[in-house]
Motif scaffolding. Sequence first.
Motif, PDB file in Angstrom:
ATOM      1  N   LEU A 195       0.817  -1.215   0.000  1.00  0.00           N
ATOM      2  CA  LEU A 195       0.000   0.000   0.000  1.00  0.00           C
ATOM      3  C   LEU A 195       0.856   1.273   0.000  1.00  0.00           C
TER       4      LEU A 195
ATOM      5  N   GLU B  60       0.417   4.196  -2.755  1.00  0.00           N
ATOM      6  CA  GLU B  60       0.148   5.599  -2.412  1.00  0.00           C
ATOM      7  C   GLU B  60       1.191   6.529  -3.015  1.00  0.00           C
TER       8      GLU B  60
ATOM      9  N   ASP C 161      -9.150  -7.281   0.444  1.00  0.00           N
ATOM     10  CA  ASP C 161      -8.997  -6.030   1.174  1.00  0.00           C
ATOM     11  C   ASP C 161      -7.970  -5.116   0.481  1.00  0.00           C
TER      12      ASP C 161
ATOM     13  N   SER D 119      -9.409  -3.568  -2.712  1.00  0.00           N
ATOM     14  CA  SER D 119     -10.359  -2.485  -2.404  1.00  0.00           C
ATOM     15  C   SER D 119      -9.627  -1.195  -2.064  1.00  0.00           C
ATOM     16  N   ARG D 120      -8.527  -1.318  -1.318  1.00  0.00           N
ATOM     17  CA  ARG D 120      -7.770  -0.113  -0.943  1.00  0.00           C
ATOM     18  C   ARG D 120      -7.105   0.527  -2.161  1.00  0.00           C
TER      19      ARG D 120
END
Length: 240
Positions: free
Chosen positions: A113, A117, A154, A157-158
């Motif tokens: 993640l 980002e 999960d 989705s993020r």
Amino acid sequence: MVIPTPVEVQSRAVTITTTVSAQGIERRVREILARMPAGVTVLAATKDRHPDEIRAAIRAGIRAIGENYVQEAERKRPSVPEPATWHLIGRLQKNKARRALAVFDWLQTLDSLPLAERLERLLAASGRRLPVLVQVNVGREPQKAGVPPEELADFVSRVAALPHLEVRGLMAIPPAPSRPEDSRPYFRAMRRLFEGLKAEGIPGVRLDVLSMGMSADWEIAVEEGATMVRLGTALFGPRG
Ligand SMILES: *Cc1c(COP(=O)(O)O)cnc(C)c1O
């Protein structure tokens, strides 16, 4: 009459070698493409291959190139002017994200993640969207990259919440098989994860690529539903 200097002789010998192997590559690429069912893309895995070898593969019909390292792709891509889409198929460190975006069209190995980002911030600044595949550690090997299967939904989705990353599918590198059949359970598990994710209908996610299968086991991968196989030695011969 001009007597060639040793340097000229040497460079001619190199040229001849390149031409011969380029023909071999074109022949192998055409053979493999002829055997590929409709809907399966062949990505040429080109680590350690010379730009002339990559160009030969493109001449024979390859449209997707996979490189493992940012620096190697930076060095080679300017020497390959033919139209092709370049995929990063090796691990990407956050501090190389900007350079990766300058040389690659796709990222196949998204599994963190913080990296997602970082990419989102860089992409937002230029208004560009990057197609990505999420790498799954389908064999649960501690030394290997990839999201564990139970965390996949999960994670996707993020990432889907980041507007400049376009999740297009999944990628996996199962444990190296002793026999091609060894890979089948992993490919089957990947297909199940892929279909399960599609069924979740996560907004903004278009899942159309399942990247799995290499030279040793691509036929099994295709039987189990791969839409993209990544081939190195099958196209280019053994790596020197
Ligand atoms: C090298 C590589 C391939 C291709 O491997 P071959 O066995 O030579 O076909 C595929 N995927 C990744 C991620 C690779 O690094």
